[in-house]
Enzyme design. Sequence first.
Site, mmCIF file in Angstrom:
data_model
loop_
_atom_site.group_PDB
_atom_site.id
_atom_site.type_symbol
_atom_site.label_atom_id
_atom_site.label_comp_id
_atom_site.label_asym_id
_atom_site.label_seq_id
_atom_site.Cartn_x
_atom_site.Cartn_y
_atom_site.Cartn_z
ATOM 1 N N TYR A 52 26.653 52.251 57.632
ATOM 2 C CA TYR A 52 26.458 52.095 56.194
ATOM 3 C C TYR A 52 25.752 50.775 55.884
ATOM 4 C CZ TYR A 52 27.326 51.593 51.225
ATOM 5 O OH TYR A 52 27.155 51.425 49.877
ATOM 6 N N HIS A 82 18.535 49.765 41.368
ATOM 7 C CA HIS A 82 19.735 49.143 40.834
ATOM 8 C C HIS A 82 19.442 48.123 39.721
ATOM 9 C CE1 HIS A 82 21.578 51.189 44.112
ATOM 10 N NE2 HIS A 82 22.739 50.578 44.003
ATOM 11 N N ASN A 194 25.223 43.199 46.803
ATOM 12 C CA ASN A 194 26.600 43.661 46.892
ATOM 13 C C ASN A 194 27.530 42.464 47.004
ATOM 14 O OD1 ASN A 194 29.017 45.007 47.542
ATOM 15 N ND2 ASN A 194 27.869 46.665 48.521
ATOM 16 N N TYR A 278 55.881 24.196 14.447
ATOM 17 C CA TYR A 278 55.637 24.540 15.851
ATOM 18 C C TYR A 278 54.247 24.117 16.334
ATOM 19 C CZ TYR A 278 59.787 27.583 16.235
ATOM 20 O OH TYR A 278 61.053 28.086 16.291
ATOM 21 N N ARG A 281 54.923 20.535 17.089
ATOM 22 C CA ARG A 281 56.070 20.276 17.954
ATOM 23 C C ARG A 281 55.913 20.918 19.333
ATOM 24 N NH1 ARG A 281 61.644 22.964 16.646
ATOM 25 N NH2 ARG A 281 60.630 23.146 14.629
ATOM 26 N N PHE A 338 33.975 43.360 47.876
ATOM 27 C CA PHE A 338 33.147 43.276 46.675
ATOM 28 C C PHE A 338 33.952 43.533 45.403
ATOM 29 C CE2 PHE A 338 32.798 47.519 48.593
ATOM 30 C CZ PHE A 338 33.496 48.248 47.634
ATOM 31 N N GLU A 424 32.954 55.843 44.139
ATOM 32 C CA GLU A 424 33.427 54.539 43.662
ATOM 33 C C GLU A 424 34.322 54.811 42.446
ATOM 34 O OE1 GLU A 424 29.805 52.331 43.174
ATOM 35 O OE2 GLU A 424 29.291 52.530 45.287
#
Length: 522
Positions: A52, A82, A194, A278, A281, A338, A424
């Site tokens: 891969y 991409h 990646n 508050y 404080r 990744f 994915e």
Amino acid sequence: MTVQVGEELTPEDVAAVARDDATVAISEPVREQVRASRERVASVIEGDDAVYGINTGFGELVTERIPREDLEDLQHNLLRSHASGQGEELGREEVRALLLTRLHALSLGYSGVRETVVETLAGMLNHGVHPVVRTYGSLGASGDLAPLAHLALVLIGEGEATIDGERLSGETALEQAGLEPLSLAPKEGLALINGTQLTAGLAALAVVDAEGLLDAADAAGALTTEVGMGTTVTSSEAIADVRPHPGHRVSATNVRRLTADSEIVESHRNCDRVQDAYSLRCLPQVHGAVRDAVAHLREAVETELNSATDNPLIFDADTVEPRASQTESAAVVSGGNFHGAPLAHRLDYVTNAVTDLAAMSERRVDRLLNPNVQESHLTPFLATESGVESGLMIAQYTAASLVSDCRAHGSPGVDNVPVSGGQEDHVSMSATSVLGLGEVLDQARRVVAIELLCGAEAAEYVDDSLSHGLGTAALYEAIRDAVDPLSGDRQLDGDIDAIAARIQSWSLRDRVAAALEDGFVE
């Protein structure tokens, strides 16, 4: 300053390169580990196994085997396909952070790229070649693919880049910098895109910004407490000792240092008020909790910056269990480094914490302006002529609006949209998380700027025979260098911008720190 890539990288290094144009350098030991990693890839390419990222398709197309003669096209096509981002383009400092973190990750020696790839990335940084990168498109798994693809296209002479603000083609930009476009070898395209570098790079900047904002918020709260005639006893060491959260101790110590020797605080130490609200404080507890959240994020960011986050990773054959994609000298291992979850969850956590910081600051603004709760020495909304003038009334509206916007960012790190045909099927949305944190930090910075604006104006109503504390005196002067006191109603947006810019640049913090004996607590 020069940052050595492939060694230990810190958020401060990222800020130095991204914002101050620090140069980068690659040492010979780092070059050696890059070359060794490439040799391992070469040994795998010589074999016939399907591996891969080297000779297969990507995502759902992992079962597609790619012939040797198409391996270069495979890597180039990966970048082109991409590069599908949308939205506004990332700013200059964000692109530089992305370039640096990608260069550093590849230099660790687990990605299998050639030495020329890291040299070209370093050259782009040092010569100011900044790829045009669209903001949106990353799911935080398999890393920040789309933004990194836009960046990587410039390495092969495609896409676009800017040099000194001029927008050029990738090829022309490289030529002007004296760099040659690359023809990518097997594995290099995937190695370039990646990984979690958009998330990690912007998170590094966010950590630096958040830490500076916290010091500014401590200072703003100290000034509001002082001029609003509150007590600093709530920041005592004794209280922190019996509930010793680290952040609480830091913020409490800062307030004590900022108000040290304050005659204003001393003037009402024996007043008949039992307790402050508050927002005054509980400042050490709330600011301290935000500090602890930011420290938790810093821990993750420092780990991520110095991690190999692409896929597959290249190892010595002796370091991993035998598998099909292994030779005598190398192993190519597919995994999930990744995935942005280790950052996404902490980013969301800090986003919510910073929102709370802004919310408390806005409440302190109200206590300075609101005639129903403010101290008697102050005029309604700090107007010089109440009724005819509105003073700082609408500054509080703006602060409330900013806080509401912060709250709208939610927690994208728990979202999920399966992609790539279901291969994915669980992503992190870490890029959405870090972009959201950046926006929230900007909004919170402006809320704190509004508190500082109001605190300085409230100081004009304090008996001028009484002195401020060591730090609050310097803070008041620094604000007055940025904006004048009110002499009547005026447009306020520029005042807020000016103070916010001084918080962002740390100039306000540094000036106050110089007036303190031991500075802010780190």
